[in-house]
Design a protein around this motif. Structure first.
Motif, short mmCIF file in Angstrom:
data_model
loop_
_atom_site.label_atom_id
_atom_site.label_comp_id
_atom_site.label_asym_id
_atom_site.label_seq_id
_atom_site.Cartn_x
_atom_site.Cartn_y
_atom_site.Cartn_z
N LEU A 28 4.65 2.59 -0.63
CA LEU A 28 3.68 3.46 -1.29
C LEU A 28 2.03 2.87 -0.94
CD1 LEU A 28 2.62 6.28 -3.13
CD2 LEU A 28 3.25 4.39 -4.98
N THR A 29 1.76 1.74 -0.60
CA THR A 29 0.89 1.61 -0.18
C THR A 29 0.33 1.86 1.35
OG1 THR A 29 1.12 -0.65 -1.87
CG2 THR A 29 -0.93 -0.86 -0.18
N GLN A 30 1.52 1.47 1.56
CA GLN A 30 1.57 1.95 3.31
C GLN A 30 0.75 2.91 3.41
OE1 GLN A 30 4.23 0.49 7.01
NE2 GLN A 30 5.24 2.26 5.61
N TYR A 31 1.74 4.37 3.35
CA TYR A 31 1.40 6.01 3.68
C TYR A 31 0.11 5.98 2.91
CZ TYR A 31 6.06 5.69 4.91
OH TYR A 31 6.84 5.37 5.50
N THR A 32 -0.39 5.47 1.95
CA THR A 32 -1.84 5.89 1.25
C THR A 32 -2.88 5.48 1.54
OG1 THR A 32 -0.47 6.03 -1.31
CG2 THR A 32 -2.53 5.71 -1.16
N LEU A 33 -2.96 4.42 2.07
CA LEU A 33 -4.07 4.22 2.70
C LEU A 33 -3.77 4.02 4.64
CD1 LEU A 33 -4.02 0.01 0.64
CD2 LEU A 33 -4.97 2.63 0.85
N ALA A 34 -2.82 4.64 4.58
CA ALA A 34 -2.88 5.18 6.50
C ALA A 34 -2.87 3.81 7.23
CB ALA A 34 -3.88 5.79 7.05
N LEU A 35 -1.85 2.76 6.43
CA LEU A 35 -1.80 1.60 6.65
C LEU A 35 -0.80 1.02 7.50
CD1 LEU A 35 -4.02 -1.33 5.38
CD2 LEU A 35 -1.36 -1.87 5.93
N ASP A 36 0.23 0.54 8.58
CA ASP A 36 1.11 0.08 9.37
C ASP A 36 1.16 -1.28 8.98
OD1 ASP A 36 3.44 -1.03 10.58
OD2 ASP A 36 2.72 0.08 13.13
N ARG A 37 2.61 -1.18 8.15
CA ARG A 37 2.71 -2.89 7.60
C ARG A 37 2.91 -3.49 8.55
NH1 ARG A 37 6.31 -3.34 4.04
NH2 ARG A 37 7.43 -1.78 4.73
N GLN A 38 3.44 -2.80 9.77
CA GLN A 38 3.86 -4.28 11.48
C GLN A 38 2.51 -4.64 12.26
OE1 GLN A 38 7.55 -4.88 11.49
NE2 GLN A 38 7.02 -4.57 9.64
N ASN A 39 1.51 -4.12 11.49
CA ASN A 39 0.21 -3.89 12.74
C ASN A 39 -0.77 -4.93 12.15
OD1 ASN A 39 -2.19 -4.26 14.04
ND2 ASN A 39 -2.14 -1.75 14.11
N ALA A 40 -0.50 -6.54 12.16
CA ALA A 40 -0.49 -7.83 12.16
C ALA A 40 -2.64 -7.41 12.09
CB ALA A 40 -0.86 -8.88 12.65
N SER A 41 -3.40 -6.54 12.75
CA SER A 41 -4.54 -6.51 13.28
C SER A 41 -5.77 -5.80 11.46
CB SER A 41 -4.72 -5.53 14.56
OG SER A 41 -4.92 -4.43 14.39
N VAL A 42 -3.95 -5.40 11.02
CA VAL A 42 -4.88 -4.56 9.78
C VAL A 42 -4.65 -5.58 8.35
CG1 VAL A 42 -5.44 -2.43 10.91
CG2 VAL A 42 -3.50 -2.53 9.54
N ALA A 43 -4.32 -6.41 8.46
CA ALA A 43 -3.46 -7.22 7.61
C ALA A 43 -4.34 -6.42 7.08
CB ALA A 43 -3.15 -8.20 8.04
N CYS A 44 -5.63 -7.18 6.92
CA CYS A 44 -6.59 -7.68 5.65
C CYS A 44 -6.76 -6.22 5.00
CB CYS A 44 -8.50 -8.05 6.98
SG CYS A 44 -8.68 -7.15 8.08
N PHE A 45 -6.96 -4.83 5.63
CA PHE A 45 -7.01 -4.02 4.65
C PHE A 45 -5.78 -3.12 3.74
CE2 PHE A 45 -9.61 -3.57 9.04
CZ PHE A 45 -10.91 -3.21 8.37
N ASP A 46 -4.93 -4.30 3.49
CA ASP A 46 -3.78 -4.08 2.85
C ASP A 46 -4.42 -4.49 1.89
OD1 ASP A 46 -1.33 -3.43 2.10
OD2 ASP A 46 -0.59 -5.20 2.74
N ASP A 47 -3.77 -3.36 0.92
CA ASP A 47 -4.89 -4.57 -1.04
C ASP A 47 -3.57 -3.01 -1.70
OD1 ASP A 47 -5.12 -4.13 -3.05
OD2 ASP A 47 -7.39 -2.74 -2.64
#
Length: 540
Positions: free
Chosen positions: A454-473
């Motif tokens: 739900l977090t991944q799809y809501t924030l348009a954030l690929d959990r497999q992409n380490a470069s955007v891990a800092c945006f995972d909230d």
């Protein structure tokens, strides 16, 4: 004094000297002049000897760590017999490689495939494959596995710990584990939690700073490893040790109690499990049920589709062992990061949004039908709830319910019994499901929120992409609002709602979930008593 940061995977605090463990078999190079027929025979002989050794380790582990942890070494036996693994070795041998080098390369390829999966349970199989490979290489080269003999209590440091090494440790001498690799569901972590030993994994190259005999302070909750702590830091960690012991003792007082706030609010605390081997941990953790049983382990460990009888056996086993407590089994969640070659799924540019989970079930009805038949047949052995993942629309739910009704009709016609009270629910793990939850709630018996996706799809954030891990909230207000919407609509329709993602065990969000009306939280078994204590101490 230096502070290193890894991932805490087993709670507790330890202070003591480092004992360094080697990194396993040395890097092998191809040996020239290998005769394929001879190397194939050597490989078969090594497999047979490895099987005998694994049986011995199984018996030792059965005595010291219990049946569920011992079952791991039956999984190792399955790896030894796995056609894909064996064919990978044999093909390399036929191409001219010697047996030891072929095993090294085949086990590394298989381990890399597991490590790439976005599933903690399957990532944990990485160490299993490498452990089997190392065992075979030792046998083929006539070398001995490094013994883990500690003469005094110590903090064990290694690149990673093989399951077979960890299982045979003298736990009275191991103060903590610290490793460069590993994950929250690696067997180093699982055994550490079973044995009550603090553990920190994922230190990476920082592990090089931990030399033999050097004193360290380890916190398995925060992931901190302090090298050569000074007096003040040592005193702080000793205070943490005392507090942790007191908390464990206090939490143990809540074993067997209902999870009810002082104001009378009841919340059910259940366990997430990745396969049958985790059931014992759920029972030991005093789980009130299984909130998420990931059925894909049946598919990912095989070279072909599991048949109805294989699935029935697995589902019956977990239901019987849970003794009438509700077991929520999630249907097949293959696709994206969880690939099984025999499904022959085409490559996708964005697999997280591609052919996966319920989409596979609805487009391959025979695969879905087999699983549903096994689930309904198993339902007579306990309290079963079936949960469908990756739902985005009422039409999908109607199709799922029609498939379930068709299976019940088949079983009725065949005179095969099944329970009449099987709950059917869906995962709320897409924004679409949350936004349409008012309509969806009228179709099903329960919701379970998968906060990771739900977090991944809501924030348009690929959990497999380490470069955007800092945006995972995962505590992002948009995520919490979607959960609140789903909870409100669930209760309006008279159904229960749970949370089975990582947020379920987050103590900082417990009050928020209670305020939202969440009825059930499913989490790692080791977090249940601590969470129950927190629930019971709340005023509302």
């Amino acid at each position: 004094m230096t502070t290193l940061h890894g991932q805490g995977v087993s709670r507790g605090v330890a202070i003591g000297p480092i004992h360094r463990l080697g990194s396993g078999p040395a890097e092998l190079r191809p040996r020239s002049g290998a005769v394929p027929e001879e190397e194939l025979a050597r490989f078969e002989a090594a497999r047979a000897q490895a099987g005998v050794e694994l049986e011995e380790i199984y018996q030792q582990t059965l005595e010291t760590l219990g049946e569920e942890n011992a079952l791991l070494f039956q999984i190792h036996q399955m790896v030894l017999e796995d056609p894909d693994f064996c064919e990978g070795v044999e093909e390399r041998i036929r191409d001219g490689a010697d047996a030891a080098y072929a095993v090294q390369e085949a086990s590394r390829d298989a381990a890399a495939a597991f490590a790439a999966m976005d599933n903690d349970y399957m990532q944990g199989r990485t160490a299993d494959v490498l452990d089997i490979g190392a065992r075979l290489i030792h046998i083929l080269n006539g070398t001995e596995e490094e013994a883990l003999v500690l003469t005094e209590p110590a903090v064990l440091a290694a690149e990673d710990l093989a399951p077979s090494q960890t299982a045979r440790l003298d736990r009275s001498k191991v103060l903590a584990f610290v490793t460069a690799g590993g994950s929250v569901n690696s067997h180093t972590a699982i055994f550490a939690r079973t044995m009550g030993i603090p553990a920190v994994v994922g230190l990476g190259r920082s592990l090089e700073l931990l030399s033999q005999g050097r004193e360290v302070a380890v916190d398995g909750s925060t992931g901190e490893v302090v090298v050569a702590p000074d007096g003040a830091v040592r005193a702080e960690f000793e205070a943490r040790q005392s507090a942790a012991c007191a908390e464990r003792a206090e939490a143990e007082c809540y074993r067997g109690r209902a999870s009810v706030t002082r104001g009378g609010r009841k919340i059910e605390l259940c366990a997430n499990v990745g396969g049958p081997e985790d059931i014992e941990a759920a029972l030991a953790g005093d789980a009130e049920g299984i909130g998420l049983f990931r059925s894909e382990f049946l598919y990912l460990q095989r070279s072909d589709y599991p048949d109805e009888e294989t699935q029935l056996s697995a589902y019956r086993d977990v239901l019987e062992r849970m003794g009438g407590k509700r077991v929520v089994i999630r249907t097949l969640d293959i696709g994206a990061d969880k690939q099984a070659d025999y499904f022959q799924l085409p490559p996708e540019e964005n697999p997280a949004m591609g052919m996966r989970a319920i989409r596979i079930c609805l487009t391959r009805p025979e695969v879905f039908r087999t699983q549903l038949r096994a689930l309904y047949r198993a339902s007579v052995y306990g309290k079963l709830a079936i949960m469908f993942p990756m739902i985005t629309s009422p039409a999908e739910v109607r199709s799922v319910l029609e498939a379930a009704a068709a299976v019940r009709g088949e079983l009725d016609a065949e005179g095969i019994p099944y329970a009449g009270d099987v709950e059917l629910g869906i995962m709320i793990e897409t924004p679409a499901a949350a936004l349409l939850s008012e309509e969806l709630a009228r179709q099903v018996d329960f919701f379970s929120v998968g906060t990771n996706d739900l977090t991944q799809y809501t924030l348009a954030l690929d959990r497999q992409n380490a470069s955007v891990a800092c945006f995972d909230d995962p505590e992002h207000r948009a995520v919490l609002r979607l959960i609140a919407m789903a909870a409100e609509n669930a209760h309006r329709a008279g159904i229960w709602i749970g949370i089975c993602g990582e947020l379920g065990a987050d103590p900082s969000l417990l009050q928020t979930f209670l305020d939202l009306g969440i009825d059930e939280l499913s989490m790692s078994p080791g977090a249940i008593l601590r969470t129950r204590m927190q629930v019971c101490q709340m005023g509302q």
